[in-house]
Design a protein around this motif. Structure first.
Motif, PDB file in Angstrom:
ATOM      1  N   ALA A  11       0.780  -1.252  -0.053  1.00  0.00           N
ATOM      2  CA  ALA A  11      -0.022  -0.076   0.175  1.00  0.00           C
ATOM      3  C   ALA A  11       0.996   1.230   0.041  1.00  0.00           C
ATOM      4  O   ALA A  11       0.451   2.414  -0.428  1.00  0.00           O
ATOM      5  CB  ALA A  11      -0.800  -0.033   1.307  1.00  0.00           C
ATOM      6  N   GLY A  12       1.943   1.120   0.685  1.00  0.00           N
ATOM      7  CA  GLY A  12       2.761   2.354   0.830  1.00  0.00           C
ATOM      8  C   GLY A  12       3.955   2.738  -0.051  1.00  0.00           C
ATOM      9  O   GLY A  12       5.018   3.382   0.052  1.00  0.00           O
ATOM     10  N   SER A  13       3.662   2.734  -1.476  1.00  0.00           N
ATOM     11  CA  SER A  13       4.523   3.118  -2.277  1.00  0.00           C
ATOM     12  C   SER A  13       5.057   4.593  -2.372  1.00  0.00           C
ATOM     13  O   SER A  13       4.221   5.578  -1.991  1.00  0.00           O
ATOM     14  CB  SER A  13       4.315   2.759  -3.975  1.00  0.00           C
ATOM     15  OG  SER A  13       5.176   3.250  -4.863  1.00  0.00           O
ATOM     16  N   LYS A  14       6.242   5.115  -2.230  1.00  0.00           N
ATOM     17  CA  LYS A  14       6.837   6.150  -2.144  1.00  0.00           C
ATOM     18  C   LYS A  14       6.808   6.890  -3.453  1.00  0.00           C
ATOM     19  O   LYS A  14       6.689   8.015  -3.444  1.00  0.00           O
ATOM     20  CB  LYS A  14       8.116   6.274  -1.254  1.00  0.00           C
ATOM     21  CG  LYS A  14       7.875   5.667   0.242  1.00  0.00           C
ATOM     22  CD  LYS A  14       6.944   6.499   1.044  1.00  0.00           C
ATOM     23  CE  LYS A  14       7.103   5.985   2.369  1.00  0.00           C
ATOM     24  NZ  LYS A  14       5.983   5.086   2.904  1.00  0.00           N
ATOM     25  N   GLY A  15       7.435   6.019  -4.513  1.00  0.00           N
ATOM     26  CA  GLY A  15       7.697   6.698  -5.774  1.00  0.00           C
ATOM     27  C   GLY A  15       6.377   7.151  -6.455  1.00  0.00           C
ATOM     28  O   GLY A  15       6.230   8.352  -7.079  1.00  0.00           O
ATOM     29  N   LYS A  19       0.427   3.348  -6.415  1.00  0.00           N
ATOM     30  CA  LYS A  19       0.490   2.798  -7.802  1.00  0.00           C
ATOM     31  C   LYS A  19      -0.485   1.537  -8.259  1.00  0.00           C
ATOM     32  O   LYS A  19      -0.895   1.537  -9.349  1.00  0.00           O
ATOM     33  CB  LYS A  19       1.933   2.733  -7.965  1.00  0.00           C
ATOM     34  CG  LYS A  19       2.693   1.531  -7.564  1.00  0.00           C
ATOM     35  CD  LYS A  19       3.787   1.332  -7.875  1.00  0.00           C
ATOM     36  CE  LYS A  19       4.816   0.222  -7.172  1.00  0.00           C
ATOM     37  NZ  LYS A  19       6.154   0.357  -7.107  1.00  0.00           N
ATOM     38  N   ASN A  20      -0.452   0.636  -7.230  1.00  0.00           N
ATOM     39  CA  ASN A  20      -1.039  -0.643  -7.503  1.00  0.00           C
ATOM     40  C   ASN A  20      -2.542  -0.426  -7.931  1.00  0.00           C
ATOM     41  O   ASN A  20      -3.254  -1.363  -8.642  1.00  0.00           O
ATOM     42  CB  ASN A  20      -0.761  -1.495  -6.668  1.00  0.00           C
ATOM     43  CG  ASN A  20       0.625  -2.133  -6.307  1.00  0.00           C
ATOM     44  OD1 ASN A  20       1.412  -2.402  -7.482  1.00  0.00           O
ATOM     45  ND2 ASN A  20       1.202  -2.093  -5.279  1.00  0.00           N
ATOM     46  N   PHE A  30      -2.796  -3.598 -11.075  1.00  0.00           N
ATOM     47  CA  PHE A  30      -2.650  -4.879 -10.634  1.00  0.00           C
ATOM     48  C   PHE A  30      -3.369  -5.882 -11.491  1.00  0.00           C
ATOM     49  O   PHE A  30      -3.237  -7.097 -11.469  1.00  0.00           O
ATOM     50  CB  PHE A  30      -2.585  -5.072  -9.060  1.00  0.00           C
ATOM     51  CG  PHE A  30      -4.065  -5.164  -8.465  1.00  0.00           C
ATOM     52  CD1 PHE A  30      -4.725  -6.412  -8.289  1.00  0.00           C
ATOM     53  CD2 PHE A  30      -4.837  -4.086  -7.960  1.00  0.00           C
ATOM     54  CE1 PHE A  30      -6.084  -6.498  -7.607  1.00  0.00           C
ATOM     55  CE2 PHE A  30      -5.913  -4.177  -7.509  1.00  0.00           C
ATOM     56  CZ  PHE A  30      -6.628  -5.180  -7.399  1.00  0.00           C
ATOM     57  N   CYS A  31      -4.826  -5.209 -11.725  1.00  0.00           N
ATOM     58  CA  CYS A  31      -5.756  -6.258 -12.510  1.00  0.00           C
ATOM     59  C   CYS A  31      -5.088  -6.838 -13.729  1.00  0.00           C
ATOM     60  O   CYS A  31      -5.750  -7.732 -14.218  1.00  0.00           O
ATOM     61  CB  CYS A  31      -7.049  -5.392 -12.631  1.00  0.00           C
ATOM     62  SG  CYS A  31      -7.954  -5.230 -11.068  1.00  0.00           S
ATOM     63  N   ALA A 107       2.892  -6.740 -10.388  1.00  0.00           N
ATOM     64  CA  ALA A 107       1.763  -5.576 -10.766  1.00  0.00           C
ATOM     65  C   ALA A 107       2.269  -4.800 -11.635  1.00  0.00           C
ATOM     66  O   ALA A 107       1.537  -4.203 -12.564  1.00  0.00           O
ATOM     67  CB  ALA A 107       1.075  -5.153  -9.582  1.00  0.00           C
ATOM     68  N   THR A 108       3.731  -4.441 -11.571  1.00  0.00           N
ATOM     69  CA  THR A 108       4.236  -3.303 -12.482  1.00  0.00           C
ATOM     70  C   THR A 108       4.653  -3.883 -13.673  1.00  0.00           C
ATOM     71  O   THR A 108       5.445  -3.152 -14.445  1.00  0.00           O
ATOM     72  CB  THR A 108       5.211  -2.697 -11.685  1.00  0.00           C
ATOM     73  OG1 THR A 108       6.223  -3.701 -11.321  1.00  0.00           O
ATOM     74  CG2 THR A 108       4.769  -1.823 -10.342  1.00  0.00           C
TER      75      THR A 108
END
Length: 168
Positions: A11-15, A19-20, A30-31, A107-108
Motif C-alpha cells: 500500500a505504501g509506495s513512495k515513488g 500505484k497498484n 494490478f488487475c 503488478a508493475t
C-alpha cells in the motif's frame, strides 16, 4: 503438478503513491497481471497485500473465481526496505497448501500475458533442467555508468538500431 501465482502488493509506495490501484486504461494496475494469471494454467493465484482497499476489491470483483485468493501480508513484509524475497518466504511459510511451481508475478509488469506465464510454467515443468524461468523485454538503448562512461556504446563501432541485439 500444482502451480501457484504470487502477486505481492504494498500500500505504501513512495515513488508513485497508490500505484497498484492507479487506473491503466480504466482498470487498476494490478488487475492486468491478475487477469492474465487467471487466464493462464496457474492453479491458484495469491494476491499478498497490506492494502485493505485491494483486499476488499478482490473480494467484491473476483468472487466469480475460486482461483484468486487475497491474503493480508504483515506490516514487516510491507515496509519500504522489505524485499520481495522476504514477502515470498513469509507467504510460503504461512500458507497451508502444497505446490510444485511458484510463479512470481509483478503488478508493475502489466503486459505479461497468460501465454508468457504458460511458457514459463511449461519450461520449468518440461524436465529439461530448468529450475526457473522469467520474462524480459529487449531494449535497444545505449546506457552509461553514473560516471559518464558508456556501458554498451562504442563511438567507433556503433551499430545501427536494427543491427543492435539490445539488452534483455
Amino acid at each position: 503438478m500444482k502451480s501457484i501465482g504470487f502477486i505481492p502488493l504494498r500500500a505504501g509506495s513512495k515513488g508513485i503513491p497508490g500505484k497498484n490501484k492507479k487506473k491503466l486504461l480504466g482498470r487498476p494496475l494490478f488487475c492486468w497481471t491478475l487477469g492474465e494469471a487467471i487466464a493462464s494454467n496457474l492453479d491458484e493465484i495469491y494476491v499478498y497485500t497490506d492494502d485493505a482497499d485491494i483486499l476488499s476489491f478482490i473480494e467484491k470483483e473476483y468472487h466469480w473465481t475460486t482461483k484468486v485468493k487475497a491474503i493480508k501480508r504483515s506490516d514487516a513484509s510491507a515496509t519500504d526496505t522489505a524485499s520481495t524475497e522476504l514477502a515470498m518466504m513469509e507467504f510460503v511459510n504461512s500458507i497451508d497448501s502444497a505446490f510444485d511451481l511458484f510463479c512470481l508475478l509483478q503488478a508493475t509488469s502489466p503486459f505479461t500475458t497468460a501465454v508468457d506465464i504458460n511458457n514459463c510454467l511449461d519450461a520449468v515443468a518440461s524436465g529439461e533442467n530448468y529450475d526457473s524461468a522469467l520474462t524480459v523485454v529487449n531494449s535497444h538503448r545505449f546506457t552509461w555508468h553514473a560516471d559518464g562512461t558508456p556501458k554498451n556504446y562504442d563511438i567507433f563501432n556503433r551499430p545501427r538500431r536494427q543491427d543492435f541485439e539490445g539488452l534483455l
